[in-house]
Scaffold this motif. Structure first.
Motif, PDB file in Angstrom:
ATOM      1  N   ILE A   1       0.866  -1.185   0.000  1.00 53.63           N
ATOM      2  CA  ILE A   1       0.000   0.000   0.000  1.00 53.63           C
ATOM      3  C   ILE A   1       0.901   1.233   0.000  1.00 53.63           C
ATOM      4  N   LYS A   2       1.082   1.805  -1.195  1.00 50.82           N
ATOM      5  CA  LYS A   2       2.055   2.898  -1.376  1.00 50.82           C
ATOM      6  C   LYS A   2       1.411   4.272  -1.277  1.00 50.82           C
ATOM      7  N   ILE A   3       0.095   4.312  -1.094  1.00 47.71           N
ATOM      8  CA  ILE A   3      -0.577   5.616  -0.994  1.00 47.71           C
ATOM      9  C   ILE A   3      -1.405   5.639   0.290  1.00 47.71           C
ATOM     10  N   ASP A   4      -1.610   6.839   0.808  1.00 49.48           N
ATOM     11  CA  ASP A   4      -2.373   6.986   2.055  1.00 49.48           C
ATOM     12  C   ASP A   4      -3.813   7.355   1.746  1.00 49.48           C
ATOM     13  N   PRO A   5      -4.755   6.764   2.493  1.00 48.23           N
ATOM     14  CA  PRO A   5      -6.141   7.190   2.297  1.00 48.23           C
ATOM     15  C   PRO A   5      -6.275   8.671   2.640  1.00 48.23           C
ATOM     16  N   PRO A   6      -6.914   9.465   1.785  1.00 50.20           N
ATOM     17  CA  PRO A   6      -7.002  10.908   2.051  1.00 50.20           C
ATOM     18  C   PRO A   6      -7.999  11.210   3.176  1.00 50.20           C
ATOM     19  N   ALA A  39     -17.906   2.450   3.764  1.00 51.87           N
ATOM     20  CA  ALA A  39     -16.958   1.352   3.555  1.00 51.87           C
ATOM     21  C   ALA A  39     -15.524   1.875   3.625  1.00 51.87           C
ATOM     22  N   PHE A  40     -15.282   3.022   2.975  1.00 48.70           N
ATOM     23  CA  PHE A  40     -13.938   3.624   2.990  1.00 48.70           C
ATOM     24  C   PHE A  40     -13.477   3.915   4.420  1.00 48.70           C
ATOM     25  N   ALA A  41     -14.413   4.317   5.288  1.00 48.75           N
ATOM     26  CA  ALA A  41     -14.066   4.704   6.658  1.00 48.75           C
ATOM     27  C   ALA A  41     -13.470   3.540   7.447  1.00 48.75           C
ATOM     28  N   ARG A  42     -13.731   2.331   7.020  1.00 45.92           N
ATOM     29  CA  ARG A  42     -13.156   1.219   7.786  1.00 45.92           C
ATOM     30  C   ARG A  42     -11.909   0.646   7.120  1.00 45.92           C
ATOM     31  N   PHE A  43     -11.275   1.471   6.251  1.00 44.26           N
ATOM     32  CA  PHE A  43     -10.035   1.023   5.619  1.00 44.26           C
ATOM     33  C   PHE A  43      -8.993   0.708   6.695  1.00 44.26           C
ATOM     34  N   ARG A  73      -5.027  -1.011   6.902  1.00 44.89           N
ATOM     35  CA  ARG A  73      -3.877  -1.505   6.134  1.00 44.89           C
ATOM     36  C   ARG A  73      -3.664  -3.005   6.312  1.00 44.89           C
ATOM     37  N   ASP A  74      -4.091  -3.542   7.448  1.00 48.82           N
ATOM     38  CA  ASP A  74      -3.890  -4.974   7.690  1.00 48.82           C
ATOM     39  C   ASP A  74      -4.965  -5.831   7.019  1.00 48.82           C
ATOM     40  N   ASP A  75      -6.036  -5.193   6.588  1.00 45.22           N
ATOM     41  CA  ASP A  75      -7.124  -5.946   5.938  1.00 45.22           C
ATOM     42  C   ASP A  75      -7.827  -5.021   4.939  1.00 45.22           C
ATOM     43  N   GLY A  80      -5.450   1.356 -12.359  1.00 45.12           N
ATOM     44  CA  GLY A  80      -4.256   0.541 -12.126  1.00 45.12           C
ATOM     45  C   GLY A  80      -4.411  -0.142 -10.784  1.00 45.12           C
ATOM     46  N   GLN A  81      -3.286  -0.613 -10.214  1.00 44.99           N
ATOM     47  CA  GLN A  81      -3.382  -1.323  -8.928  1.00 44.99           C
ATOM     48  C   GLN A  81      -3.899  -0.369  -7.838  1.00 44.99           C
ATOM     49  N   HIS A  82      -4.755  -0.911  -6.958  1.00 37.34           N
ATOM     50  CA  HIS A  82      -5.446  -0.074  -5.974  1.00 37.34           C
ATOM     51  C   HIS A  82      -4.532   0.942  -5.266  1.00 37.34           C
ATOM     52  N   TRP A  83      -3.343   0.456  -4.863  1.00 41.51           N
ATOM     53  CA  TRP A  83      -2.551   1.286  -3.958  1.00 41.51           C
ATOM     54  C   TRP A  83      -1.201   1.650  -4.532  1.00 41.51           C
ATOM     55  N   ALA A  84      -1.118   1.648  -5.870  1.00 40.93           N
ATOM     56  CA  ALA A  84       0.119   2.073  -6.533  1.00 40.93           C
ATOM     57  C   ALA A  84       0.078   3.585  -6.757  1.00 40.93           C
ATOM     58  N   LYS A  85       1.237   4.240  -6.634  1.00 39.95           N
ATOM     59  CA  LYS A  85       1.276   5.694  -6.849  1.00 39.95           C
ATOM     60  C   LYS A  85       0.843   6.055  -8.269  1.00 39.95           C
ATOM     61  N   SER A  86       1.180   5.200  -9.219  1.00 34.73           N
ATOM     62  CA  SER A  86       0.827   5.498 -10.616  1.00 34.73           C
ATOM     63  C   SER A  86      -0.697   5.585 -10.794  1.00 34.73           C
TER      64      SER A  86
END
Ligand code: ZN
Length: 309
Positions: A5-10, A78-82, A84-86, A199-205
Motif C-alpha cells: 500500500i504505497k498511498i495513504d487514504p485521504p 466502507a472507505f471509513a473502515r479502511f 492496512r492490515d485488511d 491501475g493497482q489499488h494502492w500504486a502511486k501510478s
C-alpha cells in the motif's frame, strides 16, 4: 497475492458537509446553461486513488463557468473502515455498491448499507449528462476505460485521448452498474458514462492516472473556465469482451497468474480449472480482462475474455 500500500487514504472529512443536502456530495453550479457533469470516487471503498484525485480538484478550487459539476464520494462508510492490515474489507459493507443500479433493486424494498447510499446518490446520477466513475484494480495492470456496452462511451473516451485500452463488456450478472443506468445505456440518448480502472489499488501510478483522467474529462466536457489544455493523445484500441469466466465452485483456479491484458496467442489454451471443468481460450489472441482471485465464490466473474477490434 498482496500488493504494498504505497498511498495513504485521504482525509475526506472536510468534504462531509456539501451544499447538496447529501453528505460528501458537492454540486458546483455556475448558474448558467450547460451540461451537468459528475465525477464520482469511492464507488468501492478500498479504491481511493480517485478520492485523492477529487481532493486535488477541490484544493484547486475548480468551479464551472457553465453547467454544473458534481463531485461525489460514494461509499464513504466502507472507505471509513479502511485498514492496512485488511484493506479489502473497505470494498463494501453489505454488497457491491456498483451492482444495485437497476430500478428493480434501487426502487425496490430490499435494504443494505450500499442501497441506502445509492438511493441518496440517485438524483445526482440521474441528473448527470456526463459521468466519470473512478476505480482501481487488484492486480497491477495498465489502465482500462470501461465503456460498458456503449459505443457513445467509447466515443467519449476517444475524445479524452487516454487510456490506450477501451473496454466494451457484457455487464455483470450480479446487477446493473451505475454507468449502465437509464439513459446512459440508451444509444439514442446523448448522456454518456465512462469508468476508469486506474491501475493497482494502492500504486502511486494509479493516483497519477486518476488525476490525469479527471483533467482530460473536464477538458473534454468543457465546463471549466480555463484554457483548454492540450493532452497528448495516445493510440487507443477497443477490446470487446465476448464472455465472462464465472466460478462454479470454490475450487476455481487460474492456469497462470494472470495480471490483466495478457494476450494468449492460441485458441484452446488453458485459462482456468474449476473442480474438473476446464476453461480454454475460444479464439487466437484472446485477452485476459481484469482477472482476480480476490473475491472467489461460486457465481463470481473471475476474468473476462475479449479481443481487440
Ligand atoms: Zn471498483
Amino acid at each position: 497475492m498482496n500488493y504494498p500500500i504505497k498511498i495513504d487514504p485521504p482525509d475526506i472529512e472536510r468534504y462531509r458537509r456539501g451544499n447538496s443536502g447529501v453528505d460528501f456530495v458537492h454540486v458546483l453550479d455556475s448558474g448558467k446553461p450547460g451540461p451537468s457533469v459528475m465525477i464520482q470516487a469511492l464507488t468501492h471503498g478500498n479504491e481511493f486513488c480517485g478520492a485523492i484525485a477529487l481532493d486535488v480538484l477541490f484544493k484547486q478550487n475548480i468551479f464551472p463557468s457553465k453547467g454544473k459539476l458534481t463531485l461525489a464520494f460514494a461509499n464513504v462508510a466502507a472507505f471509513a473502515r479502511f485498514d492496512r492490515d485488511d484493506p479489502d474489507r473497505a470494498r463494501y459493507i453489505d454488497e457491491d455498491y456498483n451492482r444495485v443500479w437497476g430500478d428493480d433493486v434501487l426502487l425496490g424494498t430490499r435494504d443494505s448499507a450500499e442501497l441506502r447510499r445509492a438511493r441518496e446518490l440517485r438524483p445526482f446520477v440521474d441528473a448527470a449528462d456526463l459521468l466519470l466513475d473512478l476505480h482501481s484494480m487488484h492486480e497491477p495492470c495498465r489502465p482500462i476505460m470501461v465503456c460498458a456496452r456503449s459505443e457513445k462511451s467509447v466515443a467519449l473516451a476517444r475524445r479524452m485521448g487516454a487510456p490506450a485500452d477501451l473496454l466494451l463488456d457484457t455487464g455483470h450478472p450480479a446487477g446493473l452498474r451505475m454507468m449502465e443506468r437509464g439513459a446512459f445505456a440508451d444509444p439514442a440518448s446523448p448522456r454518456a458514462a465512462v469508468l476508469i480502472e486506474c491501475g493497482q489499488h494502492w500504486a502511486k501510478s494509479s493516483v497519477d492516472v486518476a488525476i490525469d483522467t479527471c483533467n482530460r474529462f473536464l477538458n473534454t466536457v468543457g465546463v471549466l473556465d480555463r484554457p483548454s489544455q492540450q493532452f497528448p493523445k495516445i493510440e487507443q484500441r477497443v477490446i470487446r469482451v465476448t464472455e465472462p469466466v464465472v466460478a462454479k465452485t470454490p475450487g476455481f483456479r487460474f492456469a497462470s497468474p494472470w495480471k490483466g491484458l495478457e494476450v494468449v496467442k492460441e485458441a484452446g489454451s488453458l485459462v482456468a480449472t474449476d473442480d474438473g471443468k476446464e476453461w480454454r481460450t475460444p479464439y487466437d489472441h484472446c485477452i485476459m480482462v481484469m482477472p482476480s482471485m480476490r473475491h472467489l465464490k461460486p457465481g463470481t466473474t473471475m476474468v473476462r475474455l475479449g479481443r481487440y477490434d
